[in-house]
Design a protein around this motif. Structure first.
Motif, PDB file in Angstrom:
ATOM      1  N   VAL A 106      38.539  44.851  32.420  1.00 17.77           N
ATOM      2  CA  VAL A 106      39.217  44.980  33.708  1.00 17.77           C
ATOM      3  C   VAL A 106      38.530  44.110  34.761  1.00 17.77           C
ATOM      4  O   VAL A 106      39.134  43.733  35.752  1.00 17.77           O
ATOM      5  CB  VAL A 106      39.305  46.457  34.182  1.00 17.77           C
TER       6      VAL A 106
ATOM      7  N   SER B 199      40.428  49.780  27.095  1.00 14.47           N
ATOM      8  CA  SER B 199      41.301  48.737  27.631  1.00 14.47           C
ATOM      9  C   SER B 199      41.225  47.520  26.712  1.00 14.47           C
ATOM     10  O   SER B 199      40.166  47.169  26.212  1.00 14.47           O
ATOM     11  CB  SER B 199      40.901  48.380  29.064  1.00 14.47           C
TER      12      SER B 199
ATOM     13  N   ASN C  36      40.865  47.662  44.352  1.00 15.11           N
ATOM     14  CA  ASN C  36      41.980  47.728  43.411  1.00 15.11           C
ATOM     15  C   ASN C  36      43.273  47.515  44.176  1.00 15.11           C
ATOM     16  O   ASN C  36      43.669  48.334  45.000  1.00 15.11           O
ATOM     17  CB  ASN C  36      41.988  49.074  42.686  1.00 15.11           C
TER      18      ASN C  36
ATOM     19  N   THR D  34      44.985  45.884  39.831  1.00 13.97           N
ATOM     20  CA  THR D  34      44.044  44.842  39.432  1.00 13.97           C
ATOM     21  C   THR D  34      42.824  44.879  40.345  1.00 13.97           C
ATOM     22  O   THR D  34      42.962  44.955  41.568  1.00 13.97           O
ATOM     23  CB  THR D  34      44.709  43.447  39.518  1.00 13.97           C
ATOM     24  N   TRP D  35      41.651  44.794  39.752  1.00 17.34           N
ATOM     25  CA  TRP D  35      40.409  44.760  40.533  1.00 17.34           C
ATOM     26  C   TRP D  35      40.134  43.335  41.019  1.00 17.34           C
ATOM     27  O   TRP D  35      40.181  42.393  40.237  1.00 17.34           O
ATOM     28  CB  TRP D  35      39.231  45.265  39.720  1.00 17.34           C
ATOM     29  N   ALA D  36      39.879  43.188  42.316  1.00 20.61           N
ATOM     30  CA  ALA D  36      39.603  41.877  42.912  1.00 20.61           C
ATOM     31  C   ALA D  36      38.313  41.945  43.723  1.00 20.61           C
ATOM     32  O   ALA D  36      38.102  42.905  44.478  1.00 20.61           O
ATOM     33  CB  ALA D  36      40.763  41.450  43.801  1.00 20.61           C
TER      34      ALA D  36
END
Length: 186
Positions: free
Chosen positions: A117, A113, A175, A179-181
């Protein structure tokens, strides 16, 4: 299998059940190995996260900026996640990147990536927090991150890592829309 190691061994290990492959991060040289779980054969070339800094073979373990710590394989996305520090200090941000895999489960080195991420930092009260493990829920939508505190102590001419857990965290990420939060911190 034979993975050369001067003094230290694996940083973490994770399993890809689809390809019967074990992924191992090596703290000695900073590489990630893909290993056939049946034969012990190393698949493809080991992955080198930091190609700009050569491994210092005079040290008992590689430099912090080369170390790969936690690993996790996401069964749903078929991606390998790995954790590093954002610089040459244990106090730099933790970063998690992803790698795609080839059909045999070997690592596709050109697939990292472009940006982390996940990237974060917590004060470790004098200790550097590192990501020691990454795990995923069965549906791949939740990620658990486990930390360990690490410090380097020097006694005479020998520098050794010292582990601590008093200031470590466990983090849960969800996710949402790709997007990971952060959803929970323990």
């Amino acid at each position: 299998f034979d993975i050369y190691s001067r003094y230290v061994g694996l940083g973490d290990i994770t399993y890809n059940r689809h390809n019967n492959v074990v992924y191992v991060s090596n703290l000695d040289n900073g590489l990630i190995y893909a290993i056939n779980a049946s034969t012990g054969a190393i698949l493809g070339a080991p992955y080198n996260h930091n190609t700009t800094t050569s491994d210092n073979t005079g040290l008992p373990f590689t430099q912090v900026e080369r170390m790969v710590f936690g690993l996790g394989y996401n069964d749903q996305t078929k991606l390998l996640y790995y954790a590093v520090k954002g610089g040459g200090s244990l106090f730099d941000n933790n970063q998690i990147y992803t790698l795609s895999l080839d059909p045999d489960g070997s690592i596709n080195a050109g697939s990292r990536s472009a940006t982390p991420v996940i990237e974060y930092s917590f004060p470790g009260n004098g200790w550097g927090n590192i990501i020691s493990d990454i795990a995923f829920s069965a549906d791949g939508s939740q990620m658990l991150i486990a930390e360990m505190n690490l410090n380097f102590e020097t006694a005479g001419a020998v520098t050794v890592p010292s582990k601590e857990a008093h200031y470590a965290n466990v983090l849960k990420y969800g996710n949402v829309g790709g997007t990971w939060a952060l959803s929970l911190s323990y």
